[in-house]
Scaffold this active site. Sequence first.
Site, PDB file in Angstrom:
ATOM      1  CE  LYS A  22      -4.243  -1.781   2.202  1.00 31.09           C
ATOM      2  NZ  LYS A  22      -4.819  -1.848   3.522  1.00 31.09           N
ATOM      3  CG  ASP A  78     -11.121  -1.110   6.895  1.00 26.01           C
ATOM      4  OD1 ASP A  78     -10.278  -1.675   6.967  1.00 26.01           O
ATOM      5  OD2 ASP A  78     -12.490  -1.161   7.248  1.00 26.01           O
ATOM      6  N   GLY A 162      -6.661 -12.492  -1.506  1.00 29.49           N
ATOM      7  CA  GLY A 162      -7.853 -12.414  -0.746  1.00 29.49           C
ATOM      8  C   GLY A 162      -8.901 -13.058  -1.680  1.00 29.49           C
ATOM      9  CE1 TYR A 163     -13.535 -13.679   1.175  1.00 30.00           C
ATOM     10  CE2 TYR A 163     -12.065 -11.769   1.606  1.00 30.00           C
ATOM     11  CZ  TYR A 163     -13.049 -12.781   2.127  1.00 30.00           C
ATOM     12  OH  TYR A 163     -13.160 -13.180   3.513  1.00 30.00           O
ATOM     13  CG  ASP A 164      -7.869 -10.264  -6.105  1.00 31.53           C
ATOM     14  OD1 ASP A 164      -8.881  -9.468  -5.918  1.00 31.53           O
ATOM     15  OD2 ASP A 164      -6.785 -10.170  -5.938  1.00 31.53           O
ATOM     16  CG  HIS A 189     -11.619  -2.276  -4.492  1.00 33.38           C
ATOM     17  ND1 HIS A 189     -11.148  -3.053  -5.141  1.00 33.38           N
ATOM     18  CD2 HIS A 189     -11.285  -2.534  -3.017  1.00 33.38           C
ATOM     19  CE1 HIS A 189     -10.363  -3.670  -4.341  1.00 33.38           C
ATOM     20  NE2 HIS A 189     -10.426  -3.550  -3.049  1.00 33.38           N
TER      21      HIS A 189
HETATM   22  P1  IMP Z   1      -7.489  -4.006   4.513  1.00 27.17           P
HETATM   23  O1  IMP Z   1      -8.414  -3.120   3.751  1.00 27.17           O
HETATM   24  O2  IMP Z   1      -6.257  -4.285   4.474  1.00 27.17           O
HETATM   25  O3  IMP Z   1      -8.010  -4.357   6.125  1.00 27.17           O
HETATM   26  O4  IMP Z   1      -8.112  -5.545   3.787  1.00 27.17           O
HETATM   27  C1  IMP Z   1      -9.546  -6.143   4.002  1.00 27.17           C
HETATM   28  C2  IMP Z   1      -9.568  -7.593   3.428  1.00 27.17           C
HETATM   29  O5  IMP Z   1     -10.565  -7.157   2.302  1.00 27.17           O
HETATM   30  C3  IMP Z   1      -8.280  -8.099   2.745  1.00 27.17           C
HETATM   31  O6  IMP Z   1      -7.574  -8.897   3.531  1.00 27.17           O
HETATM   32  C4  IMP Z   1      -8.879  -8.805   1.626  1.00 27.17           C
HETATM   33  O7  IMP Z   1      -9.548  -9.998   2.087  1.00 27.17           O
HETATM   34  C5  IMP Z   1     -10.108  -8.001   1.452  1.00 27.17           C
HETATM   35  N1  IMP Z   1      -9.879  -7.204   0.071  1.00 27.17           N
HETATM   36  C6  IMP Z   1      -9.608  -6.008   0.072  1.00 27.17           C
HETATM   37  N2  IMP Z   1      -9.393  -5.583  -1.226  1.00 27.17           N
HETATM   38  C7  IMP Z   1      -9.321  -6.474  -1.832  1.00 27.17           C
HETATM   39  C8  IMP Z   1      -8.824  -6.915  -3.442  1.00 27.17           C
HETATM   40  O8  IMP Z   1      -8.516  -6.346  -4.087  1.00 27.17           O
HETATM   41  N3  IMP Z   1      -8.879  -8.369  -3.836  1.00 27.17           N
HETATM   42  C9  IMP Z   1      -9.194  -9.497  -2.817  1.00 27.17           C
HETATM   43  N4  IMP Z   1      -9.412  -9.168  -1.534  1.00 27.17           N
HETATM   44  C10 IMP Z   1      -9.540  -7.810  -0.950  1.00 27.17           C
END
Ligand code: IMP
Length: 203
Positions: A22, A78, A162-164, A189
């Site tokens: 990030k 977030d 993640g959920y990609d 997003h």
């Molecule tokens: P955080 O914003 O770093 O707390 O992430 C929140 C969680 O949302 C991540 O661990 C993923 O599980 C999911 N997530 C957020 N953005 C993505 C994405 O672009 N692809 C897949 N999963 C996502």
Amino acid sequence: MADQHRIFTESELVLASHNKGKLREIAALFAGRPFTVSSAADHDVPEPDETEDSFAGNALLKAHHTIAATGKPAIADDSGLVVPVLNGAPGIYSARWAGPNRDFIMAMQKVNSSLATTGGTDRRAHFICVLALVWPDGHSELFEGRVEGELVWPPRGDRGFGYDPMFVAAGHDLTFGEMDPQEKLDIGHRADAFAKLVAACFP
Ligand code: IMP
């Protein structure tokens, strides 16, 4: 969110995250700007527990936590996967559904089996990213980005995170796990939220 945004004119911006990916993305976004970008880790600020009940609440919490420790303006995000037919789950619990081992195969299975209990015909979902830019005087600006799509099963592709692998953006055939990473970034997003932030506060 107010129409009148505050323009960022400070000399340093702290990213309220320890996530190197990030930090790199945000630093690249602000390349050539007249301020430095550092991270919470650079200032030895630990990550707070995400105790709020909304994306915006958690983004604000992270930014305020960093400001309390550094006295400098902070930016926090977030994000998560939102499935309307599951009343918004996993939502702000997206990371937590993967458990302490960050097992997203398990998290995706949980999403898919939850969908099955609803009849499984409505598979719409979106990813949300909320960015909070907060100044030491307490002023804050919030921006929400999202990408709409639907959930597929079985998961496909190993290029994302993640959920990609179970998410296909509207108008596309490949999952985010199969798609070229730059293309995913462009339509995602996070880019949507960043574009709104830059237009409003970093014109
Ligand atoms: P955080 O914003 O770093 O707390 O992430 C929140 C969680 O949302 C991540 O661990 C993923 O599980 C999911 N997530 C957020 N953005 C993505 C994405 O672009 N692809 C897949 N999963 C996502």
